[in-house]
Design a protein around this motif. Structure first.
Motif, short mmCIF file in Angstrom:
data_model
loop_
_atom_site.label_atom_id
_atom_site.label_comp_id
_atom_site.label_asym_id
_atom_site.label_seq_id
_atom_site.Cartn_x
_atom_site.Cartn_y
_atom_site.Cartn_z
N THR A 17 0.83 -1.22 0.00
CA THR A 17 0.00 0.00 0.00
C THR A 17 0.86 1.26 0.00
N SER A 18 2.05 1.18 0.61
CA SER A 18 2.94 2.35 0.60
C SER A 18 3.41 2.64 -0.83
N THR A 21 0.43 3.78 -2.93
CA THR A 21 0.04 5.16 -2.58
C THR A 21 0.98 6.16 -3.24
N ALA A 22 2.28 5.86 -3.22
CA ALA A 22 3.25 6.76 -3.87
C ALA A 22 2.98 6.85 -5.38
N THR A 24 0.07 6.27 -6.90
CA THR A 24 -1.19 6.98 -7.10
C THR A 24 -0.99 8.48 -6.93
N SER A 25 -0.17 8.86 -5.98
CA SER A 25 0.13 10.28 -5.78
C SER A 25 0.84 10.86 -7.01
N GLU A 599 -8.50 8.31 -9.08
CA GLU A 599 -7.27 8.20 -8.29
C GLU A 599 -7.53 8.53 -6.82
N LEU A 603 -6.93 6.16 -3.76
CA LEU A 603 -6.07 6.60 -2.66
C LEU A 603 -6.74 6.38 -1.31
N GLN A 605 -8.96 4.05 -0.69
CA GLN A 605 -8.93 2.60 -0.47
C GLN A 605 -7.57 2.15 0.04
N LEU A 606 -6.51 2.72 -0.54
CA LEU A 606 -5.16 2.36 -0.11
C LEU A 606 -4.90 2.82 1.32
N GLN A 607 -5.38 4.02 1.64
CA GLN A 607 -5.21 4.51 3.01
C GLN A 607 -5.95 3.63 4.00
N TYR A 610 -4.00 0.51 4.31
CA TYR A 610 -2.80 0.76 5.11
C TYR A 610 -3.16 0.79 6.60
#
Length: 630
Positions: A17-18, A21-22, A24-25, A599, A603, A605-607, A610
């Motif tokens: 997820t880290s 997330t990077a 996706t950012s 996105e 994001l 969902q990833l958070q 995480y």
């Protein structure tokens, strides 16, 4: 599940997820970058033996439609070609002026023609004479101005080719470096970034030249131009352009470098230097459009202007009087006497229509003194004649040359010897036929285009317009080894200085001519209005087999209308091509472009994921603490 496996699973989830997330950012940060494609990570199962032990980061891939991308690259070339043509032709249309507008060429010529009508009405009027000179001066100035503007546009195209070559060479150099980097092992993050750079460069290259792309396993690209020429492979060609600072009507492109007087694009390859224009590399794109404009479209406009200038000069400055004549036999008895005036100058012609043994042929004799010139039927715009050479200054010599050529033609038509006779009598060229020979013979017509040399020696004609570059100032349609005199005439035409100084010559053929005599004004009016003139093909006006026929005024109107239609057609094509590119880009972006809403949802969902993995790790830690206290 053991605490250790739970901890391992949550750690792998945090790592995934880290990274996601990077990425996706990064997608969100590049949402406005047109050369950026959306990136995704493929998750894969992490295995411990034959058991799943969490999730691992798989490959990072780009989201795009390869088929649409390939279409888009090709259509970008077509759009750049159409847009460049439209821009130049629109400038050309504005330069020519709208049909009938105050500054349009046809309006200027109509004003000139009207001034002759006024002169015919009042030949003794100084005002009417001055009006003719003034309107003629405007005609000459307009032709010179249009010619200069046309050559300026050719020079702009030349400069555009120089700039385009520099940019294309830079892009090929940079793309070669990208290819080299792609052949080395990189992380996925680096590779997808290089692929985006590669595709952006290919797209920009396609704006300049239409290319066929071939990709290898590493992602490196090979580029092929027209005729299969390799622009980029394991090595690249060094491109250069030998630009010219000055371009005029006589500057042309030729595959023979000794005859070429404009720049060309060359490629330095291991096997030598290649002229890419001659090789047919540029089939579409901006460079192809600039080449077509510089070497075809704009020279065609210059040729149209030159045709107007040449026919104006010849219409007012050439005259010939033919009279039917019959003499006593035996032998040739009927035909025509044609006035030669002061004689034929280099470039003048004599045309006759002969019939022998049922075969009718129009024959033109053109005085061409330069022996380096190869005679051609295309030396006249008339599609129905055949052309023979005359040389020398003697009228009797010219008659002998005509006799020999006519005898050869007549024999080929099956006529017996002596069917025709050509002689000079009392300053006239006499052409006779013998109707009693087998199969019959006749002279249908005879005429000579004799250039008036002074204001008083050409009968009704006079050297109204002159060629400022000619040694004697006369325009006679001369042809030499260096080219035809009409080429670039629009840039050199002017009103005869002697006529400006003495406008009375518009009426007075000689010192005994009355101030009110209408002979010369009538001739000048009729000459401009005559519709039996042929114009050499230029642009889309006529062909060799079917040239434009009409008056100088009608030809000028057709030039204006043609330029307007060409500009409108080019604009329509450019707009249509732009719509195609826009539609393809939208289809491509529907897959490849970053959608902020999507996105942001991912994001979140990833958070959430995480946070869940972090909660598992916290729970495992608490449980391990409990076990440790126990």
């Amino acid at each position: 599940m053991t605490l250790t496996s739970a901890l391992s699973n949550s750690l792998s989830g945090l790592r995934f997820t880290s990274t996601a997330t990077a990425l996706t950012s990064a997608n969100i940060a590049n949402a406005g970058n047109p050369s950026y494609t959306r990136k995704l990570i493929d998750p894969v199962d992490a295995l411990a033996g034959d058991q799943i032990a969490g999730v691992a980061v798989g490959s990072i891939r780009r989201e795009y439609d390869a088929f649409v991308q390939r279409q888009l690259v090709g259509e970008r070339s077509n759009a750049a070609y159409a847009s460049t043509r439209s821009q130049f032709l629109s400038r050309l249309d504005q330069m020519m002026g709208a049909p009938g507008s105050a500054r349009a060429l046809d309006t200027v010529l109509n004003t000139f023609s009207s001034s002759f009508q006024t002169l015919l009405t009042s030949p003794e009027s100084d005002t009417a004479r001055s009006g003719v000179i003034n309107s003629a001066t405007v005609v000459a100035q307009t032709l010179r101005s249009l010619s200069s503007a046309t050559q300026d546009m050719r020079l702009d195209a030349e400069s555009g080719l120089a700039d385009a070559t520099v940019r294309l060479n830079t892009l090929l150099t940079d793309l070669s470096k990208i290819n080299a980097r792609l052949s080395v092992a990189f992380t996925d993050e680096s590779r997808v970034g290089l692929l985006d750079q590669r595709d952006a460069m290919v797209s920009e290259i396609a704006d300049y030249v239409q290319v066929r792309t071939v990709y290898d396993d590493s992602g490196a690209v090979q580029l092929y131009g027209g005729a299969g020429f390799v622009l980029l492979s394991t090595s690249r060609s060094e491109l250069s352009f030998d630009s010219r600072d000055i371009i005029g009507p006589t500057n042309v492109y030729d595959e023979d470098p000794t005859k070429r007087t404009v720049g060309t694009i060359t490629a330095t390859t291991p096997s030598g230097t290649v002229d890419l224009i001659a090789a047919g590399v540029f089939t579409s794109g901006k460079i192809a459009a600039l080449i077509e404009l510089r070497d075809k479209a704009l020279p065609a406009t210059q040729a149209q202007l030159d045709q107007i200038a040449a026919n104006l000069a010849q219409a007012l400055g050439n005259t010939s009087t033919s009279t039917p004549v019959t003499v006593a036999g035996p032998g040739p008895t009927t035909g025509f006497d044609t006035a030669l005036g002061s004689g034929l100058v280099d470039g003048d012609t004599v045309t006759m229509e002969l019939t022998a043994n049922g075969v009718t042929q129009k024959i033109t004799f053109k005085r061409v003194d330069d022996g380096a010139v190869t005679m051609s039927d295309d030396m006249t715009a008339d599609p129905n004649d055949i052309v023979f050479r005359l040389t020398g200054t003697s009228a009797a010599g010219h008659a002998a040359q005509m006799q020999a050529a006519i005898d050869t033609w007549a024999a080929g038509a099956g006529a017996p010897a002596g069917a025709f006779s050509v002689s000079v009598s009392g300053g006239n060229l006499r052409v006779l036929a013998d109707p009693t020979v087998t199969g019959g013979a006749s002279v249908g017509s005879a005429a000579a285009n004799v250039t008036a040399r002074t204001l008083t020696d050409g009968g009704s004609a006079l050297p109204f317009f002159v060629d400022t570059a000619a040694a004697n100032g006369l325009y006679s349609g001369q042809v030499t080894g260096s080219g035809a005199q009409y080429v670039g005439l629009a840039s050199r035409i002017d009103v005869n200085g002697a006529l400006k100084a003495d406008p009375s010559a518009l009426v007075k053929i000689n010192s005994s001519t009355l101030e009110s005599d209408e002979t010369r004004p009538s001739f000048l009016v009729a000459a401009l209005a005559s519709t039996d003139r042929y114009f050499a093909p230029a642009g889309s006006l006529g062909t060799t087999s079917n040239p434009f026929q009409g008056s100088v005024l009608s030809y000028a109107r057709s030039v204006i209308v043609t330029q307007t239609n060409d500009a409108a057609s080019a604009l329509q094509v450019a707009e249509g091509q732009e719509a195609v590119v826009t539609q393809l880009q939208a289809r491509f972006d529907s897959v490849a472009a970053v959608n902020i809403d999507d996105e942001m949802t991912l994001l979140i969902q990833l958070q959430t994921a995480y946070g869940a993995n972090a909660r598992v790790m916290s729970a495992v830690r608490e449980m391990l603490d409990v076990l440790q206290r126990m």
